[in-house]
Design a protein around this motif. Sequence first.
Motif, PDB file in Angstrom:
ATOM      1  N   PRO A 210       5.458  -0.271  12.741  1.00 37.01           N
ATOM      2  CA  PRO A 210       6.673  -0.355  11.922  1.00 37.01           C
ATOM      3  C   PRO A 210       6.360  -0.845  10.517  1.00 37.01           C
ATOM      4  O   PRO A 210       5.244  -1.323  10.241  1.00 37.01           O
ATOM      5  N   ALA A 211       7.326  -0.748   9.641  1.00 40.53           N
ATOM      6  CA  ALA A 211       7.133  -1.195   8.268  1.00 40.53           C
ATOM      7  C   ALA A 211       6.904  -2.698   8.219  1.00 40.53           C
ATOM      8  O   ALA A 211       7.606  -3.467   8.870  1.00 40.53           O
ATOM      9  N   LYS A 212       5.903  -3.114   7.452  1.00 39.99           N
ATOM     10  CA  LYS A 212       5.610  -4.535   7.250  1.00 39.99           C
ATOM     11  C   LYS A 212       6.172  -5.001   5.916  1.00 39.99           C
ATOM     12  O   LYS A 212       6.784  -6.057   5.816  1.00 39.99           O
ATOM     13  N   ASP A 213       5.928  -4.214   4.887  1.00 40.68           N
ATOM     14  CA  ASP A 213       6.494  -4.501   3.569  1.00 40.68           C
ATOM     15  C   ASP A 213       7.492  -3.405   3.241  1.00 40.68           C
ATOM     16  O   ASP A 213       7.113  -2.319   2.816  1.00 40.68           O
ATOM     17  N   ASP A 214       8.763  -3.676   3.487  1.00 40.90           N
ATOM     18  CA  ASP A 214       9.831  -2.718   3.165  1.00 40.90           C
ATOM     19  C   ASP A 214      10.832  -3.358   2.223  1.00 40.90           C
ATOM     20  O   ASP A 214      12.020  -3.074   2.263  1.00 40.90           O
ATOM     21  N   ALA A 215      10.309  -4.231   1.353  1.00 40.58           N
ATOM     22  CA  ALA A 215      11.162  -4.943   0.411  1.00 40.58           C
ATOM     23  C   ALA A 215      11.754  -3.993  -0.623  1.00 40.58           C
ATOM     24  O   ALA A 215      11.299  -2.851  -0.782  1.00 40.58           O
ATOM     25  N   GLU A 216      12.739  -4.472  -1.331  1.00 37.87           N
ATOM     26  CA  GLU A 216      13.341  -3.679  -2.395  1.00 37.87           C
ATOM     27  C   GLU A 216      12.263  -3.248  -3.380  1.00 37.87           C
ATOM     28  O   GLU A 216      11.408  -4.035  -3.768  1.00 37.87           O
TER      29      GLU A 216
END
Length: 266
Positions: A210-216
Amino acid sequence: MKILLCNDDGFRAPGIEALYEALRGLADVEVVAPEHNNSAKSNALTLHSPLYVHNAANGFRYVNGTPADCVHIALTGLLGYRPDLVVSGINNGANMGDDTIYSGTVGAAMEGYLFGIPAIAFSQTERGWGHLDAAAAKAAELVARLLPSLPKADERAAPWLLNVNIPNLPADKLRGFKVARLGRRHAAEQVIIQQNPRGETMYWIGSAGPAKDDAEGTDFHGTAQGYATITPLQVDLTDHERLPYWAPLAAQLSAGAVAPVEGHGA
C-alpha cells in the motif's frame, strides 16, 4: 505531427486501442507495441535473441520483445523517420510512486526520452479498464495541449518525460490535472510459494504494498482526489546531496588508506 504509440500490456490491450482512437485525430499515430503482456519490464532490452516485427490486422505492428525494445527498434530503423512525440499506455493499473522504476509503460516512454524525443506514459489508477473512454479522452486533452509546443523533428531541443496517472472515473467526475511528485509504497507483500505438479517449488512475486507516502502533493493523493496527476521524471539517479559524503572514502581508497572513514562503519 507524428506520434509513436507503445504500451506494456500488449498490442491487443484495450488501453492502447482506446488511446490510439483518441489520438489519431490529432496527429499521424504509428503503433509499435509488444506481442504479449510485458508488465514490470522497466527499461529492459533484448540483447541475446532475435526480435521480429509483425503486422496486425488493425494496422498495428507488434514485436516479440519488451516495451523498450519496441521503441528502440522503431526509432533506430523501423519507422524511417523521427516522431515528434512518444506516447505509452494506457496502462492497466497505476504507475505511481515506486512503481515507476519497474514499469514497462514508463520504460517505453523513457526510451523515447533517451533518444531526445518528448514522451508521456499514461496509466489508469486501477486495473480492469473501468471508464477507459474517459481516461483516453483525458490523455488526448493533454496531448492536444502539448502538440503545438513540441520542437520540430529536425530540432534538438531538450526533451521531457511525463508520467500521468488517471483515476478510473467517468468524465464528469474527473477534476482536471494536477502536477504531483512521486509518492512511496510500503514493501511488497510476501512472496507466494506453491508446488507445481512435479513437486518443485514455485515462487510468485507478491503484490505491491500500500501507499506509504501519500501526502498532499503526491501522485497518490492527487488521484485519490479525482485528479489526473502529471509527474515530470528525470533519468539521473545520482544522489547529488550525498556526493560530498562519499568523497572522503574515495580519496582514502585512492591513497591506499585502510582506516575507516567517519560515518562508513567500523
